[in-house]
Design an enzyme around this catalytic site. Structure first.
Site, PDB file in Angstrom:
ATOM      1  CD  GLU A  10      95.023  19.353  69.530  1.00 35.92           C
ATOM      2  OE1 GLU A  10      93.875  18.893  69.340  1.00 35.92           O
ATOM      3  OE2 GLU A  10      95.722  19.819  68.614  1.00 35.92           O
ATOM      4  CD  GLU A  64      94.935  16.211  65.355  1.00 37.36           C
ATOM      5  OE1 GLU A  64      94.165  16.553  64.451  1.00 37.36           O
ATOM      6  OE2 GLU A  64      94.559  15.956  66.508  1.00 37.36           O
TER       7      GLU A  64
HETATM    8  C1  BG6 Z   1      92.481  18.279  66.979  1.00 39.15           C
HETATM    9  C2  BG6 Z   1      92.978  19.446  66.200  1.00 39.15           C
HETATM   10  O1  BG6 Z   1      92.315  17.246  66.120  1.00 39.15           O
HETATM   11  O2  BG6 Z   1      91.231  18.345  67.568  1.00 39.15           O
HETATM   12  C3  BG6 Z   1      92.373  20.781  66.615  1.00 39.15           C
HETATM   13  O3  BG6 Z   1      94.380  19.531  66.247  1.00 39.15           O
HETATM   14  C4  BG6 Z   1      90.906  20.582  66.872  1.00 39.15           C
HETATM   15  O4  BG6 Z   1      92.642  21.705  65.615  1.00 39.15           O
HETATM   16  C5  BG6 Z   1      90.724  19.588  68.003  1.00 39.15           C
HETATM   17  O5  BG6 Z   1      90.237  21.767  67.132  1.00 39.15           O
HETATM   18  C6  BG6 Z   1      89.296  19.360  68.438  1.00 39.15           C
HETATM   19  O6  BG6 Z   1      88.500  19.047  67.338  1.00 39.15           O
HETATM   20  P1  BG6 Z   1      87.194  19.872  66.999  1.00 39.15           P
HETATM   21  O7  BG6 Z   1      86.759  19.377  65.692  1.00 39.15           O
HETATM   22  O8  BG6 Z   1      86.246  19.598  68.093  1.00 39.15           O
HETATM   23  O9  BG6 Z   1      87.612  21.300  66.971  1.00 39.15           O
END
Ligand code: BG6
Length: 492
Positions: A387, A192
């Site tokens: 993701e 990101e």
């Molecule tokens: C992404 C990141 O933005 O979102 C991860 O690459 C992150 O590191 C994931 O964990 C989910 O976000 P969060 O804040 O719910 O952990």
């Protein structure tokens, strides 16, 4: 019968800083994540303070360094993958993963970031992890930097603001790509990369309080420039060391909709999208887009860049585009008086047509299809969803079962839209890795209770628990999705 092709890369994604633990073991140095603070958000208004949740000062860092506390620095223990990796990898492989996305903690290989010689114990740890993955036929997809710059590089050099960061990082990339050349063929440079604007400490190693407020945005873009050059060099080095490797960039796919069809709102949405796309535009086309350069000019920014930097950026663009997608949200020219909610490290206007998660992130599977089409039309290069998932509170029933139908439902709907994007809209998609197949510490809130996994880990927000792993209902469901190429959900 509808199904994904057999070579589609199904799997899951994690990051060292949020799950590895062992923060002082094996010669590892302290990283930015080891000093990140759990601020225990209790309400939506706490969550809306996106900036406050991530902010850190020199005093906070000093305090953290003088303490071994793991409750308010939960990324120090994560889920202790460091000691459980064999069990965890076996569980992931048990779902039939074809690919497993993970990151290497830079501070395990170069504890301070500026050393010439790597830490052999750190290198050996990832050799063991990759061997374990390959034993099950699960290929690693490795992020070189996922929120874990070594702390000394931040406190002593001002992180990515300092040009020397390019040399430190490329030395690290050279070491890991030479070492793992036979084990890892898929790489991502910076997780990101656009997040430097939203959480400059975790991404860019920038301590905001050290700079004048009015200069800080320029500081972020200067740091960003150094990351662009380093990322292009990382592509070159990886290709030199591993000729059959593929290297991608990684973008937060924040999808904004205009709140109304008022031209002012549509323009606002377009400009917000450009503020995200400017990062992938640069990494894919190898040059700054005109709109970003004109923003620098209009704001009076003097981003120092040499002709050689620009040549490097042009010569080594990425091979594919990877991204995270969780939710969408709305924007308007006039934000005041509108109902706002959170998203992935952003706050934006609520969309009245879609539901939200417990953390306020708006659930929008069609937004994934829209995002895939937008990105593919823009770049015409292969995409990879690295993701996607639902952060939710899970309940362990008396018999030990965890019935996470809400997670199954979220993923099912997103996979259907992903199918539509590929087979109806013609998008070229390499694979899909859910975030995160095993529970881990949240990046934005440092909570453990925000769970994404198919595998439950018995630890709470304060680090209490046995760390025992157990399968949720979604575990067998995802296994079936992979085994059938999603035919089980696409032909319902
Ligand atoms: C992404 C990141 O933005 O979102 C991860 O690459 C992150 O590191 C994931 O964990 C989910 O976000 P969060 O804040 O719910 O952990």
């Amino acid at each position: 019968m509808k199904k994904f092709s057999d070579d589609f890369l199904w799997g899951g994604a994690t990051a060292a800083n949020q799950f590895e633990g062992g923060w002082k073991e094996g010669g590892k140095g302290v990283s930015v994540s080891d000093v990140a603070l759990f601020k225990d958000p209790k309400s939506m208004s706490d969550l809306l303070d996106v900036h406050g949740l991530c902010e850190i000062t020199d005093e906070d860092i000093e305090k953290a360094l003088n303490s071994d506390d793991e409750v308010y620095h939960p990324k120090r223990h994560g889920i202790d993958f460091y000691h459980h990796y064999k069990e965890d990898i076996a569980l992931l492989a048990g779902m039939g993963f074809k690919v497993y996305r993970m990151s290497i903690a830079w501070s395990r290989i170069f504890p301070r970031g500026d050393e010439k010689k790597p830490n052999e114990e750190g290198l050996k740890f990832y050799d063991d992890v990759f061997d374990e993955c390959l034993k099950y036929g699960m290929q690693p997809l490795v992020t070189m930097s996922h929120y874990e710059p070594p702390l000394a590089f931040v406190t002593e050099y001002n992180g990515w603001y300092n040009r020397k960061a390019i040399d430190f990082f490329t030395n690290y990339v050279d070491v890991i790509t030479k070492r793992y050349k036979d084990k890892v063929k898929l790489w991502l440079t910076f997780n990101e990369i656009d997040s430097i604007i939203r959480h400059p400490f975790m991404t860019g190693g920038l301590i905001e309080s050290r700079f004048k407020t009015e200069e800080f945005e320029e500081v972020c873009y200067q740091a960003m420039h150094h990351q662009f050059v380093a990322s292009a060099l990382a592509v070159k080095i990886t290709h030199d060391n591993i000729p059959d490797a593929k290297v991608g960039c990684m973008l937060t796919k924040i999808t904004y909709y205009p709140y109304t069809c008022k031209p002012e709102d549509v323009l606002e949405q377009q400009q917000r999208m450009r503020s995200i796309y400017c990062f992938s535009d640069t990494q894919v086309h190898g040059e700054y887009p005109a709109y970003l350069l004109s923003m620098y000019k209009n704001k009076g920014f003097n981003i120092k860049m040499t002709d050689e930097d620009l040549r490097i950026m042009k010569a080594y663009p990425v091979d594919f585009i990877s991204f995270s997608y969780y939710s969408s949200s709305c924007v308007a020219k006039e934000m005041e008086g509108k109902d706002v909610t959170t998203g992935n490290t952003v706050t934006a206007i609520k969309n009245p047509y879609i539901p939200s998660s417990d953390w306020g992130w708006q659930i929008d599977p069609i937004g994934l299809r829209i995002s895939l089409v937008d990105l593919y039309d823009r770049y015409r290069k292969p995409l990879f969803i690295v993701e996607n998932g639902l952060g939710a509170k899970d309940t362990v029933e008396e018999d030990g079962s965890i019935n996470d139908d809400y997670r199954i439902d979220y993923l099912r709907q997103h996979i259907i839209e992903m199918y539509n994007a590929v087979y109806e809209d013609g998008v070229e998609l390499m694979g899909y890795t859910t975030w995160a197949p095993i529970d881990l510490i949240s990046n934005s809130t440092n909570q453990m209770s925000k769970r994404y996994g198919f595998i439950y880990v018995d630890v709470d927000d304060y680090g209490n628990g046995t760390y025992k792993r157990s399968k949720k209902k979604s575990y067998d469901w995802y296994k079936e999705v992979i085994a059938t190429g999603a035919a089980n959900i696409l032909n319902d």
